[in-house]
Design a protein around this motif. Structure first.
Motif, PDB file in Angstrom:
ATOM      1  N   LEU A 154      32.737  18.948  16.887  1.00 25.64           N
ATOM      2  CA  LEU A 154      31.901  19.775  16.137  1.00 25.64           C
ATOM      3  C   LEU A 154      32.912  20.524  14.923  1.00 25.64           C
ATOM      4  CD1 LEU A 154      29.209  20.920  18.417  1.00 25.64           C
ATOM      5  CD2 LEU A 154      29.004  19.235  16.874  1.00 25.64           C
ATOM      6  N   LYS A 155      32.533  20.623  13.693  1.00 26.55           N
ATOM      7  CA  LYS A 155      33.161  21.177  12.746  1.00 26.55           C
ATOM      8  C   LYS A 155      33.777  22.562  13.049  1.00 26.55           C
ATOM      9  CE  LYS A 155      33.002  22.932   7.947  1.00 26.55           C
ATOM     10  NZ  LYS A 155      31.896  22.904   6.810  1.00 26.55           N
ATOM     11  N   ARG A 156      33.105  23.483  13.512  1.00 30.22           N
ATOM     12  CA  ARG A 156      33.447  24.665  14.219  1.00 30.22           C
ATOM     13  C   ARG A 156      33.603  24.859  15.626  1.00 30.22           C
ATOM     14  NH1 ARG A 156      29.196  25.397  10.782  1.00 30.22           N
ATOM     15  NH2 ARG A 156      27.732  25.787  12.451  1.00 30.22           N
ATOM     16  N   GLY A 157      33.936  23.731  16.295  1.00 36.00           N
ATOM     17  CA  GLY A 157      33.944  23.621  17.765  1.00 36.00           C
ATOM     18  C   GLY A 157      32.619  23.924  18.345  1.00 36.00           C
ATOM     19  N   GLY A 158      32.555  23.736  19.804  1.00 36.65           N
ATOM     20  CA  GLY A 158      31.285  24.122  20.308  1.00 36.65           C
ATOM     21  C   GLY A 158      31.693  23.875  21.973  1.00 36.65           C
ATOM     22  N   ILE A 159      30.591  24.138  22.699  1.00 37.15           N
ATOM     23  CA  ILE A 159      30.728  24.652  24.143  1.00 37.15           C
ATOM     24  C   ILE A 159      29.554  23.844  24.783  1.00 37.15           C
ATOM     25  CG2 ILE A 159      29.912  26.969  24.520  1.00 37.15           C
ATOM     26  CD1 ILE A 159      33.264  25.545  26.048  1.00 37.15           C
ATOM     27  N   PHE A 160      29.882  23.224  26.022  1.00 41.05           N
ATOM     28  CA  PHE A 160      28.491  22.877  26.535  1.00 41.05           C
ATOM     29  C   PHE A 160      28.360  24.055  27.818  1.00 41.05           C
ATOM     30  CE2 PHE A 160      27.084  21.002  30.677  1.00 41.05           C
ATOM     31  CZ  PHE A 160      25.951  20.293  30.149  1.00 41.05           C
ATOM     32  N   VAL A 161      27.090  24.364  27.906  1.00 41.78           N
ATOM     33  CA  VAL A 161      26.982  25.326  28.850  1.00 41.78           C
ATOM     34  C   VAL A 161      25.777  25.021  29.804  1.00 41.78           C
ATOM     35  CG1 VAL A 161      26.256  27.822  29.129  1.00 41.78           C
ATOM     36  CG2 VAL A 161      27.528  27.306  27.293  1.00 41.78           C
ATOM     37  N   PRO A 162      26.085  24.804  31.270  1.00 41.89           N
ATOM     38  CA  PRO A 162      25.169  24.278  32.248  1.00 41.89           C
ATOM     39  C   PRO A 162      24.134  25.495  32.307  1.00 41.89           C
ATOM     40  CG  PRO A 162      27.277  24.014  32.997  1.00 41.89           C
ATOM     41  CD  PRO A 162      27.330  24.815  31.816  1.00 41.89           C
ATOM     42  N   THR A 163      22.906  24.900  32.126  1.00 42.89           N
ATOM     43  CA  THR A 163      21.604  25.730  32.439  1.00 42.89           C
ATOM     44  C   THR A 163      20.315  24.734  32.402  1.00 42.89           C
ATOM     45  OG1 THR A 163      20.199  27.553  31.268  1.00 42.89           O
ATOM     46  CG2 THR A 163      20.981  25.950  29.815  1.00 42.89           C
ATOM     47  N   SER A 164      19.397  25.114  33.071  1.00 43.16           N
ATOM     48  CA  SER A 164      18.136  24.581  33.140  1.00 43.16           C
ATOM     49  C   SER A 164      17.085  25.490  32.187  1.00 43.16           C
ATOM     50  CB  SER A 164      17.557  24.734  34.620  1.00 43.16           C
ATOM     51  OG  SER A 164      17.513  25.977  34.940  1.00 43.16           O
ATOM     52  N   ARG A 165      17.532  26.350  31.689  1.00 44.54           N
ATOM     53  CA  ARG A 165      16.533  27.179  30.727  1.00 44.54           C
ATOM     54  C   ARG A 165      16.372  26.334  29.322  1.00 44.54           C
ATOM     55  NH1 ARG A 165      19.417  33.146  30.002  1.00 44.54           N
ATOM     56  NH2 ARG A 165      18.447  33.010  28.117  1.00 44.54           N
ATOM     57  N   ALA A 166      15.201  26.414  28.871  1.00 49.50           N
ATOM     58  CA  ALA A 166      14.670  25.926  27.872  1.00 49.50           C
ATOM     59  C   ALA A 166      15.175  26.302  26.405  1.00 49.50           C
ATOM     60  CB  ALA A 166      13.088  25.502  27.937  1.00 49.50           C
ATOM     61  N   PHE A 167      15.737  25.626  25.655  1.00 53.12           N
ATOM     62  CA  PHE A 167      15.999  25.907  24.336  1.00 53.12           C
ATOM     63  C   PHE A 167      15.572  24.666  23.283  1.00 53.12           C
ATOM     64  CE2 PHE A 167      19.132  28.288  26.737  1.00 53.12           C
ATOM     65  CZ  PHE A 167      18.955  29.894  26.346  1.00 53.12           C
ATOM     66  N   ARG A 168      15.543  24.977  21.837  1.00 52.12           N
ATOM     67  CA  ARG A 168      15.077  24.271  21.121  1.00 52.12           C
ATOM     68  C   ARG A 168      16.181  24.058  20.041  1.00 52.12           C
ATOM     69  NH1 ARG A 168       9.959  27.198  20.377  1.00 52.12           N
ATOM     70  NH2 ARG A 168      11.056  28.484  19.288  1.00 52.12           N
ATOM     71  N   PRO A 169      16.537  22.795  19.510  1.00 48.62           N
ATOM     72  CA  PRO A 169      17.624  22.600  18.543  1.00 48.62           C
ATOM     73  C   PRO A 169      17.417  23.601  17.396  1.00 48.62           C
ATOM     74  CG  PRO A 169      16.562  20.547  19.098  1.00 48.62           C
ATOM     75  CD  PRO A 169      15.736  21.510  19.695  1.00 48.62           C
ATOM     76  N   GLY A 170      18.601  24.394  16.939  1.00 44.48           N
ATOM     77  CA  GLY A 170      18.748  25.285  15.881  1.00 44.48           C
ATOM     78  C   GLY A 170      18.501  26.696  16.594  1.00 44.48           C
ATOM     79  N   ASP A 171      17.920  26.792  17.935  1.00 41.92           N
ATOM     80  CA  ASP A 171      18.148  27.993  18.498  1.00 41.92           C
ATOM     81  C   ASP A 171      19.492  28.690  18.682  1.00 41.92           C
ATOM     82  OD1 ASP A 171      15.446  28.073  19.007  1.00 41.92           O
ATOM     83  OD2 ASP A 171      15.427  27.850  21.279  1.00 41.92           O
ATOM     84  N   VAL A 172      19.559  30.059  18.237  1.00 42.17           N
ATOM     85  CA  VAL A 172      20.882  30.517  18.483  1.00 42.17           C
ATOM     86  C   VAL A 172      20.962  31.181  19.848  1.00 42.17           C
ATOM     87  CG1 VAL A 172      22.349  32.719  17.748  1.00 42.17           C
ATOM     88  CG2 VAL A 172      21.223  31.164  15.930  1.00 42.17           C
ATOM     89  N   VAL A 173      22.019  30.811  20.539  1.00 42.14           N
ATOM     90  CA  VAL A 173      22.209  30.972  21.954  1.00 42.14           C
ATOM     91  C   VAL A 173      23.439  31.978  22.140  1.00 42.14           C
ATOM     92  CG1 VAL A 173      22.458  30.372  24.285  1.00 42.14           C
ATOM     93  CG2 VAL A 173      20.755  29.053  22.552  1.00 42.14           C
ATOM     94  N   GLN A 174      23.380  33.069  22.917  1.00 43.04           N
ATOM     95  CA  GLN A 174      24.594  33.842  23.198  1.00 43.04           C
ATOM     96  C   GLN A 174      25.227  33.218  24.566  1.00 43.04           C
ATOM     97  OE1 GLN A 174      23.653  38.220  22.827  1.00 43.04           O
ATOM     98  NE2 GLN A 174      25.003  37.990  21.100  1.00 43.04           N
ATOM     99  N   VAL A 175      26.505  33.444  24.819  1.00 43.81           N
ATOM    100  CA  VAL A 175      26.928  33.135  26.171  1.00 43.81           C
ATOM    101  C   VAL A 175      28.171  34.154  26.305  1.00 43.81           C
ATOM    102  CG1 VAL A 175      28.384  31.221  27.426  1.00 43.81           C
ATOM    103  CG2 VAL A 175      26.589  30.535  25.463  1.00 43.81           C
ATOM    104  N   SER A 176      28.173  34.483  27.516  1.00 45.40           N
ATOM    105  CA  SER A 176      29.246  35.202  28.145  1.00 45.40           C
ATOM    106  C   SER A 176      30.142  34.243  28.700  1.00 45.40           C
ATOM    107  CB  SER A 176      28.600  36.223  29.077  1.00 45.40           C
ATOM    108  OG  SER A 176      29.893  36.857  29.836  1.00 45.40           O
ATOM    109  N   MET A 177      31.395  33.991  27.892  1.00 45.82           N
ATOM    110  CA  MET A 177      32.241  32.958  28.521  1.00 45.82           C
ATOM    111  C   MET A 177      33.445  33.538  29.173  1.00 45.82           C
ATOM    112  SD  MET A 177      33.305  29.582  26.263  1.00 45.82           S
ATOM    113  CE  MET A 177      34.053  30.516  25.072  1.00 45.82           C
ATOM    114  N   GLN A 178      33.825  33.205  30.382  1.00 46.37           N
ATOM    115  CA  GLN A 178      35.197  33.715  31.006  1.00 46.37           C
ATOM    116  C   GLN A 178      35.923  32.620  31.005  1.00 46.37           C
ATOM    117  OE1 GLN A 178      35.617  36.705  32.936  1.00 46.37           O
ATOM    118  NE2 GLN A 178      37.622  36.181  32.652  1.00 46.37           N
TER     119      GLN A 178
END
Length: 111
Positions: free
Chosen positions: A25-49
């Motif tokens: 991805l142009k700006r990089g990205g991360i895969f986050v395991p979750t069963s929570r529902a999000f839609r494409p385009g949703d902005v998601v915050q992640v606390s990443m250790q």
């Protein structure tokens, strides 16, 4: 309206970081395991250790794909997030941490 809690991601070593990071991805990205529902385009915050870091970093990204619960091939359910365009994007920092193992042939959680 209640505030949405950030997702949590703990990456214990560089191999785990490599398995979750999305350098294509142009700006990089991360895969986050979750069963929570999000839609494409949703902005998601992640606390990443990150490995070898004392404190987690807060990152935000736009959901660009998801692996649903019950996906074929026993894929881990979760969302792929494209880092937001910000000066403090973690892309360069993560790629510096992954020097030498980025783009290896090892399987990842990403596409």
């Amino acid at each position: 309206m209640s505030e949405i809690k950030p997702l949590q991601l703990v990456l214990k070593d560089k191999q785990a970081l490599n398995a979750h990071y999305m350098p294509f991805l142009k700006r990089g990205g991360i895969f986050v395991p979750t069963s929570r529902a999000f839609r494409p385009g949703d902005v998601v915050q992640v606390s990443m250790q990150l490995p070898d870091e004392d404190e987690p970093m807060m990152v935000s990204g736009t959901m660009v794909w998801r692996t649903p619960v019950g996906a074929q091939g026993r894929k881990l359910p979760g969302v792929g997030l494209h880092f937001l365009e910000e000066e403090d994007s973690p892309k360069r920092y993560i790629e510096d941490m992954l020097a030498g193992i980025l783009n290896s042939d090892k399987p990842t959680h990403t596409i």
